[in-house]
Design a protein around this motif. Structure first.
Motif, mmCIF file in Angstrom:
data_model
loop_
_atom_site.group_PDB
_atom_site.id
_atom_site.type_symbol
_atom_site.label_atom_id
_atom_site.label_comp_id
_atom_site.label_asym_id
_atom_site.label_seq_id
_atom_site.Cartn_x
_atom_site.Cartn_y
_atom_site.Cartn_z
ATOM 1 N N LEU A 1 50.677 39.214 41.738
ATOM 2 C CA LEU A 1 49.351 38.853 42.251
ATOM 3 C C LEU A 1 48.563 40.074 42.702
ATOM 4 C CD1 LEU A 1 50.083 35.651 44.354
ATOM 5 C CD2 LEU A 1 48.726 35.789 42.254
ATOM 6 N N PHE A 2 49.236 41.038 43.285
ATOM 7 C CA PHE A 2 48.557 42.212 43.819
ATOM 8 C C PHE A 2 48.542 43.395 42.857
ATOM 9 C CE2 PHE A 2 49.491 39.883 47.754
ATOM 10 C CZ PHE A 2 48.212 39.866 48.291
ATOM 11 N N SER A 3 49.155 43.249 41.716
ATOM 12 C CA SER A 3 49.139 44.361 40.762
ATOM 13 C C SER A 3 47.776 44.392 40.075
ATOM 14 C CB SER A 3 50.256 44.228 39.746
ATOM 15 O OG SER A 3 50.035 43.098 38.929
ATOM 16 N N PRO A 4 47.315 45.587 39.740
ATOM 17 C CA PRO A 4 46.016 45.689 39.076
ATOM 18 C C PRO A 4 46.068 45.045 37.698
ATOM 19 C CG PRO A 4 47.052 47.850 39.251
ATOM 20 C CD PRO A 4 47.927 46.871 39.968
ATOM 21 N N VAL A 5 45.016 44.372 37.330
ATOM 22 C CA VAL A 5 44.936 43.707 36.046
ATOM 23 C C VAL A 5 44.556 44.756 35.008
ATOM 24 C CG1 VAL A 5 43.738 41.940 34.713
ATOM 25 C CG2 VAL A 5 44.227 41.592 37.154
#
Length: 94
Positions: free
Chosen positions: A87-91
């Motif tokens: 969820l917090f990883s960069p897309v």
């Protein structure tokens, strides 16, 4: 926990009396009484052993269940951590 062990020793030492050679019935009665006491102690010891064995088996089952729960919770924790990390990883914009 010696469940009457010292008590039986004191009774045995008190019971040592001088027998006259002609009174075999007294000796036989005394031996029978001592045998009955020994058998009773043996029954109590076997009952105690059976109870302790039963409790040990219960504890083993409990530990087994706790280990299963620990494995399950560790897996769930790791899954939750991975989900949060995603969820917090960069897309990526490919």
């Amino acid at each position: 926990m010696c469940y009457g062990h010292n008590q039986s020793l004191s009774r045995s030492s008190l019971r040592r009396r001088s027998y006259d050679g002609d009174n075999d019935d007294t000796v036989v009665d005394d031996l029978r009484e001592r045998l009955a006491e020994t058998e009773a102690r043996l029954r109590r010891a076997r009952a105690r052993e059976a109870e302790l064995s039963r409790r040990l088996e219960q504890m083993k089952r409990f530990v087994s269940v706790m280990e299963i729960m620990e494995t399950f919770l560790e897996r769930r924790f790791q899954e939750q951590r991975d989900r949060i990390a995603r969820l917090f990883s960069p897309v990526s914009t490919k």
